[in-house]
Design a protein around this motif. Sequence first.
Motif, PDB file in Angstrom:
ATOM      1  N   GLY A  86       0.805  -1.214   0.000  1.00 25.37           N
ATOM      2  CA  GLY A  86       0.000   0.000   0.000  1.00 25.37           C
ATOM      3  C   GLY A  86       0.835   1.259   0.000  1.00 25.37           C
ATOM      4  O   GLY A  86       0.502   2.236  -0.674  1.00 25.37           O
ATOM      5  N   PHE A  89       2.527   1.587  -3.676  1.00 33.49           N
ATOM      6  CA  PHE A  89       1.591   1.919  -4.749  1.00 33.49           C
ATOM      7  C   PHE A  89       0.802   3.187  -4.441  1.00 33.49           C
ATOM      8  O   PHE A  89       0.400   3.906  -5.368  1.00 33.49           O
ATOM      9  CB  PHE A  89       0.657   0.740  -5.016  1.00 33.49           C
ATOM     10  CG  PHE A  89       1.271  -0.326  -5.866  1.00 33.49           C
ATOM     11  CD1 PHE A  89       1.116  -0.330  -7.239  1.00 33.49           C
ATOM     12  CD2 PHE A  89       2.048  -1.320  -5.291  1.00 33.49           C
ATOM     13  CE1 PHE A  89       1.694  -1.304  -8.025  1.00 33.49           C
ATOM     14  CE2 PHE A  89       2.640  -2.308  -6.067  1.00 33.49           C
ATOM     15  CZ  PHE A  89       2.467  -2.295  -7.442  1.00 33.49           C
ATOM     16  N   GLY A  90       0.583   3.471  -3.165  1.00 27.28           N
ATOM     17  CA  GLY A  90      -0.082   4.724  -2.826  1.00 27.28           C
ATOM     18  C   GLY A  90       0.764   5.932  -3.193  1.00 27.28           C
ATOM     19  O   GLY A  90       0.267   6.914  -3.761  1.00 27.28           O
ATOM     20  N   VAL A 108      -3.838  -1.103  -8.637  1.00 26.92           N
ATOM     21  CA  VAL A 108      -4.665  -0.917  -7.444  1.00 26.92           C
ATOM     22  C   VAL A 108      -6.138  -1.144  -7.760  1.00 26.92           C
ATOM     23  O   VAL A 108      -6.846  -1.838  -7.010  1.00 26.92           O
ATOM     24  CB  VAL A 108      -4.449   0.502  -6.867  1.00 26.92           C
ATOM     25  CG1 VAL A 108      -5.493   0.820  -5.805  1.00 26.92           C
ATOM     26  CG2 VAL A 108      -3.047   0.625  -6.269  1.00 26.92           C
ATOM     27  N   SER A 151      -4.083  -2.987  -1.878  1.00 26.25           N
ATOM     28  CA  SER A 151      -4.700  -2.045  -2.807  1.00 26.25           C
ATOM     29  C   SER A 151      -5.607  -1.059  -2.078  1.00 26.25           C
ATOM     30  O   SER A 151      -5.639   0.134  -2.401  1.00 26.25           O
ATOM     31  CB  SER A 151      -5.491  -2.817  -3.864  1.00 26.25           C
ATOM     32  OG  SER A 151      -4.639  -3.651  -4.625  1.00 26.25           O
ATOM     33  N   ALA A 154      -3.409   1.358  -0.305  1.00 22.81           N
ATOM     34  CA  ALA A 154      -2.813   2.329  -1.234  1.00 22.81           C
ATOM     35  C   ALA A 154      -3.711   3.558  -1.368  1.00 22.81           C
ATOM     36  O   ALA A 154      -3.232   4.703  -1.414  1.00 22.81           O
ATOM     37  CB  ALA A 154      -2.583   1.679  -2.597  1.00 22.81           C
TER      38      ALA A 154
END
Length: 305
Positions: A86, A89-90, A108, A151, A154
């Motif tokens: 998270g 990808f965040g 995501v 996800s 994220a």
Amino acid sequence: MSTSVLFDAPGPRGRLRNHALTVISVVAVVAVLYGVYRGFDAKGQFEGKIWQPFLQWETWEFYIIPGLIGTLEAAAVSAVLALAFGSVFGLARLSDHAWIRIPAGAVVEVFRAIPLLLLIFFIFYLAPMLMGGGDYAFFAVVLGLTLYNGSVLAEVVRAGVYAVPKGQSEAAYAVGMRKNQVMRLVLLPQAITAMMPAIVSQLVVLLKDTALGYIIAYVDLLNTGFKIMPARFFGSLIPAAIVVGIIYVALNMALSYLATWLEGRSRRSRKTAAAPIAAPGSAEVGIGAGQGTAGGGLGPDKPLE
């Protein structure tokens, strides 16, 4: 007597009506519980011989405790990996570079949209085809939980960064900070405090979702306590469900208490201008004034200014 922005304090008739509704609700709940108790009692589910296995150490040693360890192992590994997933990808979704931001957003959205049970099934049956024979139950549960909850986290990370008022980053840029310094020294420390309730709420969901390993025969608390043990001790299905449910409630309450303590300590030790982020799945997630809303999503991706 205090009033809120949205609601006036009830008057005498309002308070009387509220008290009457409360009494009626309590009576209705008690009646339902009593009906459930009578139904279980009529089926002999409260007889001592059915509950006797839970008073024996062997039952806990060979069934409950191994299943509890399996649940905690899957939850711990998945939580660490989901937080890492998270975070990466965040932050990637906040990138100025479209070749980073767009693929990260696609990953995501795809893993958030796939039902977790379907994801676990897919990994469980795909792994032997790619890596050969073996027991991939733990691998499938952990990877499925990581991809799905990572996800969701994220989006929480992205919302947390947007929750910090824009003036914070503008002031940092004004004193000559580079973008990575602004993110690392200004935005993230404040965002972490705002994200804490939502992160812990999602970790509680992750802990409960380890029970989905039951479908692929992963040795967790639900499998050993609700499937294997009742088969060994005939007639103990309902008692097993009650005991397993109490253990899950205790685990989640302990995690929630730890989260509350961490959040309070974090807010005392670090000042933040960011509003708390609502738990995933709620109607709205605060991401700063004028920067959109979230719930089903945070709106279109855009780089952090």
